[in-house]
Write a protein that holds these residues in place. Structure first.
Motif, short mmCIF file in Angstrom:
data_model
loop_
_atom_site.label_atom_id
_atom_site.label_comp_id
_atom_site.label_asym_id
_atom_site.label_seq_id
_atom_site.Cartn_x
_atom_site.Cartn_y
_atom_site.Cartn_z
N GLY A 31 31.15 29.19 38.75
CA GLY A 31 31.70 28.21 37.82
C GLY A 31 31.73 28.68 36.37
N THR A 32 31.39 29.93 36.12
CA THR A 32 31.40 30.45 34.74
C THR A 32 32.33 31.64 34.64
OG1 THR A 32 29.57 32.00 35.09
CG2 THR A 32 29.00 29.73 34.45
N LEU A 33 32.82 31.89 33.43
CA LEU A 33 33.68 33.05 33.21
C LEU A 33 32.94 34.35 33.50
CD1 LEU A 33 35.52 31.98 29.94
CD2 LEU A 33 36.56 32.35 32.19
N ARG A 34 31.69 34.42 33.07
CA ARG A 34 30.91 35.64 33.30
C ARG A 34 30.72 35.87 34.79
NH1 ARG A 34 27.43 34.67 29.92
NH2 ARG A 34 28.09 36.04 28.22
N PRO A 55 42.78 45.22 28.07
CA PRO A 55 41.69 45.52 29.00
C PRO A 55 41.51 44.41 30.05
CG PRO A 55 41.01 45.98 26.75
CD PRO A 55 42.33 45.27 26.66
N LEU A 56 41.26 44.81 31.28
CA LEU A 56 41.06 43.84 32.36
C LEU A 56 39.69 43.19 32.28
CD1 LEU A 56 41.88 42.45 34.98
CD2 LEU A 56 41.16 44.52 36.22
N PHE A 57 38.65 44.00 32.12
CA PHE A 57 37.29 43.47 32.08
C PHE A 57 36.74 43.53 30.66
CE2 PHE A 57 37.65 44.95 36.56
CZ PHE A 57 37.60 43.69 37.13
N ARG A 58 36.45 42.34 30.11
CA ARG A 58 36.07 42.23 28.69
C ARG A 58 34.77 41.45 28.55
NH1 ARG A 58 41.88 40.37 26.06
NH2 ARG A 58 43.21 41.54 27.49
N ARG A 59 34.26 41.46 27.35
CA ARG A 59 33.03 40.73 27.05
C ARG A 59 33.31 39.23 27.03
NH1 ARG A 59 29.00 43.79 26.05
NH2 ARG A 59 29.26 45.95 25.39
N VAL A 60 32.37 38.47 27.54
CA VAL A 60 32.43 37.01 27.49
C VAL A 60 31.55 36.56 26.33
CG1 VAL A 60 31.92 34.87 28.70
CG2 VAL A 60 32.88 36.81 29.95
N THR A 61 32.11 35.80 25.41
CA THR A 61 31.41 35.41 24.19
C THR A 61 31.31 33.89 24.10
OG1 THR A 61 33.48 35.41 22.92
CG2 THR A 61 32.25 37.48 23.02
N GLY A 62 30.82 33.41 22.95
CA GLY A 62 30.75 31.97 22.70
C GLY A 62 29.97 31.22 23.74
N ARG A 63 28.76 31.72 24.03
CA ARG A 63 27.90 31.09 25.05
C ARG A 63 28.58 30.99 26.41
NH1 ARG A 63 24.89 26.12 21.77
NH2 ARG A 63 23.93 27.42 20.15
N GLY A 64 29.36 32.03 26.71
CA GLY A 64 30.00 32.11 28.02
C GLY A 64 31.28 31.34 28.17
N LYS A 65 31.83 30.82 27.06
CA LYS A 65 33.04 29.99 27.14
C LYS A 65 34.30 30.71 26.67
CE LYS A 65 30.51 25.63 26.57
NZ LYS A 65 30.39 24.39 25.78
N ASP A 66 34.14 31.84 26.00
CA ASP A 66 35.30 32.56 25.46
C ASP A 66 35.32 33.99 25.97
OD1 ASP A 66 36.12 30.34 23.82
OD2 ASP A 66 34.46 30.86 22.47
N VAL A 67 36.50 34.58 25.99
CA VAL A 67 36.68 35.97 26.38
C VAL A 67 37.15 36.76 25.17
CG1 VAL A 67 37.90 37.58 27.87
CG2 VAL A 67 37.22 35.35 28.75
N GLY A 68 36.38 37.77 24.78
CA GLY A 68 36.72 38.56 23.61
C GLY A 68 37.76 39.62 23.93
N PRO A 69 38.22 40.35 22.92
CA PRO A 69 39.25 41.37 23.13
C PRO A 69 38.70 42.73 23.54
CG PRO A 69 38.79 41.15 20.79
CD PRO A 69 37.94 40.12 21.48
N ASP A 70 37.38 42.90 23.39
CA ASP A 70 36.79 44.23 23.58
C ASP A 70 36.55 44.56 25.05
OD1 ASP A 70 36.75 44.54 20.83
OD2 ASP A 70 34.73 43.73 20.64
N ARG A 71 36.82 45.80 25.40
CA ARG A 71 36.58 46.31 26.74
C ARG A 71 35.08 46.45 26.99
NH1 ARG A 71 40.10 49.10 29.64
NH2 ARG A 71 41.35 49.61 27.80
N LEU A 72 34.65 46.19 28.21
CA LEU A 72 33.25 46.38 28.56
C LEU A 72 32.89 47.86 28.58
CD1 LEU A 72 32.43 43.96 31.54
CD2 LEU A 72 31.61 43.82 29.19
N ASN A 73 31.66 48.18 28.21
CA ASN A 73 31.14 49.53 28.36
C ASN A 73 30.82 49.79 29.82
OD1 ASN A 73 28.76 51.55 28.47
ND2 ASN A 73 29.53 51.79 26.38
N ASP A 74 31.05 51.03 30.28
CA ASP A 74 30.82 51.30 31.70
C ASP A 74 29.36 51.15 32.12
OD1 ASP A 74 29.79 53.55 30.51
OD2 ASP A 74 30.90 54.99 31.72
#
Length: 354
Positions: A164-167, A254-273
Motif C-alpha cells: 500500500g505504499t510507494l516504497r 529513471p525508472l527506479f527513483r527515491r521516494v520522498t516526503g515521508r513516502g508520499k512523493d517520488v523524487g527525480p533522482d535515480r537510486l544508487n545501485d
C-alpha cells in the motif's frame, strides 16, 4: 596533448585530456573536441570501476610515501614489494591482510593508472609475476559466493513489503525484475522508462502484452533481456513494474527513483545501485531466509547477486537460455551462478555400483 591528473588524494582519480594542458593557441574547435574526449574517457569505464581504481591508486601512493619511494615511473621491484606488504598486512596501518582478489585488483589499478600517464607497468616482470604467483599459492581461498535466492525465498521476501505504499511498490518491482531478468544491481537502477532519456542511463524497458523487453548496455555492447509475465499478478515482474509506474506517475526518465516526503512523493533522482543490495539483505533477513544461521552470518550471505544467482539456480530450462538471459559469454560462467540446481542430481557413487 599531455595527460593531466585532475583528482587529488581525496577525489576520484580522472586521467583525461585537459584543454589547459593543450598547446598554446589551440583553436577553439579543438578545445571543444578535447572536452568531448574527456567525456569519452570517463565513459570507457563504469563509475564503480573508476572509484575502485582511484582508491587503489591512493592506497599505493600512500604506501610509497611512507616508504620514501616514488610511485612513478613504475618500478616492478617496488610494485612487487607493495603487493608483498598487502599480503603480509604491512601495507597500511592496522595490519590488515588483503585477500588475493583485492591484491589482484590493486595491481590492475596500478597498471591502469600508469598506462593512462604514458608509463606502462610490465606486470610480466618476474619481480611482480613470481611474487604474485607465490601469494596465490599461499593465500588463495575458495571464492565466497552470495547465497542464491530461490522462488520460495523471493515470495517470502515480497510478503515483508507493504503493497500500500510507494516504497513498497518500488521495492517489489525491483526484486521481481532483478530476479526474472537475472540483472545486476547497476542494471536494475540504470533503467529508464524509454530510450535515450537520460545521460547516465544503462538501458530502458518496453512493455508488451506478453511481457517486457529490457534493453541493456553492458561491457561488451547492447543486449536484450526478455521478461515474460508471471503465472499470477502477485509474482509477475511485469505487473509489478506497471503498478510502480502507474502509482508513481512516471512519464520519462529513471525508472527506479527515491521516494520522498515521508513516502508520499517520488523524487527525480535515480537510486544508487547499493540500494538493491540493501533491499535484498533487509528483506531476506526479515523473511527469515537461512534462519539456521546466526544473524550476522546471514547478513553476509545475501546481496544483489543473490537475485541473479537465484534465477540461474532455479530456472528449469536449457542452460543456453539461462546463459543468454544473464549475458554470459561462456556456459562455464553461467554454471558458477547455478548454486544449488545440479547439486547431487547425478550420483556417480551409485552409478559406479557402490
Amino acid at each position: 596533448m599531455m595527460i593531466e591528473d585532475t583528482g587529488g588524494d581525496d577525489e576520484l582519480l580522472a586521467i583525461v585530456p585537459s584543454p589547459a594542458a593543450s598547446a598554446p593557441g589551440l583553436p577553439a574547435h579543438l578545445q571543444d573536441l578535447t572536452d568531448r574526449a574527456r567525456g569519452y574517457v570517463e565513459a570507457a569505464s563504469s563509475t564503480n570501476t573508476r572509484r575502485a581504481y582511484a582508491a587503489d591508486w591512493k592506497h599505493f601512493s600512500a604506501w610509497c610515501r611512507r616508504s620514501n619511494l616514488a610511485p612513478l615511473p613504475p618500478d616492478p621491484h617496488i610494485v612487487g614489494l607493495y603487493i608483498t606488504a598487502c599480503a603480509s598486512g604491512t601495507a597500511e596501518r592496522g595490519m590488515n591482510l588483503n585477500t588475493v582478489s583485492t591484491i589482484e585488483r590493486r595491481l590492475a589499478a596500478i597498471g591502469w593508472n600508469c598506462a593512462q600517464r604514458g608509463t606502462p607497468l610490465d606486470r610480466k616482470n618476474r619481480a611482480i609475476a613470481t611474487v604474485l604467483a607465490g601469494i596465490r599459492n599461499k593465500h588463495a581461498a575458495p571464492p565466497r559466493q552470495k547465497e542464491a535466492l530461490l522462488p520460495e525465498d523471493l515470495i517470502a521476501m515480497l510478503e515483508t513489503l507493504d503493497r500500500g505504499t510507494l516504497r513498497g511498490l518500488r521495492n517489489r518491482a525491483m526484486l521481481l525484475i532483478g530476479f526474472a531478468g537475472g540483472l545486476r544491481r547497476s542494471e536494475i537502477t540504470g533503467l529508464d522508462l524509454g530510450r535515450d532519456e537520460t545521460e547516465d542511463g544503462r538501458g530502458w524497458v518496453e512493455i508488451f502484452d506478453k511481457g517486457m523487453l529490457v534493453t541493456l548496455r553492458g561491457k561488451t555492447g547492447w543486449r536484450e533481456v526478455e521478461i515474460g509475465r508471471g503465472s499470477s499478478d502477485a509474482t509477475c515482474p511485469v505487473a509489478a513494474v506497471e503498478a510502480w509506474i502507474k502509482f508513481a506517475k512516471l512519464a520519462k526518465g529513471p525508472l527506479f527513483r527515491r521516494v520522498t516526503g515521508r513516502g508520499k512523493d517520488v523524487g527525480p533522482d535515480r537510486l544508487n545501485d547499493q540500494e538493491v543490495a540493501r533491499l535484498v539483505k533487509k528483506t531476506a533477513l526479515a523473511a527469515g531466509i537461512r534462519g539456521d544461521l546466526p544473524e550476522i552470518e546471514r547478513g553476509l550471505k545475501f546481496a544483489g547477486h543473490s537475485l541473479r544467482a537465484g534465477l540461474a539456480s532455479s530456472a528449469e530450462v536449457d542452460e543456453r537460455y539461462v546463459q543468454k538471459q544473464l549475458g554470459h559469454a561462456s556456459a562455464e560462467m553461467t554454471r558458477r551462478y547455478q548454486r544449488r540446481r545440479d547439486r547431487f542430481r547425478v550420483n556417480l557413487t551409485k552409478a559406479a555400483g557402490l
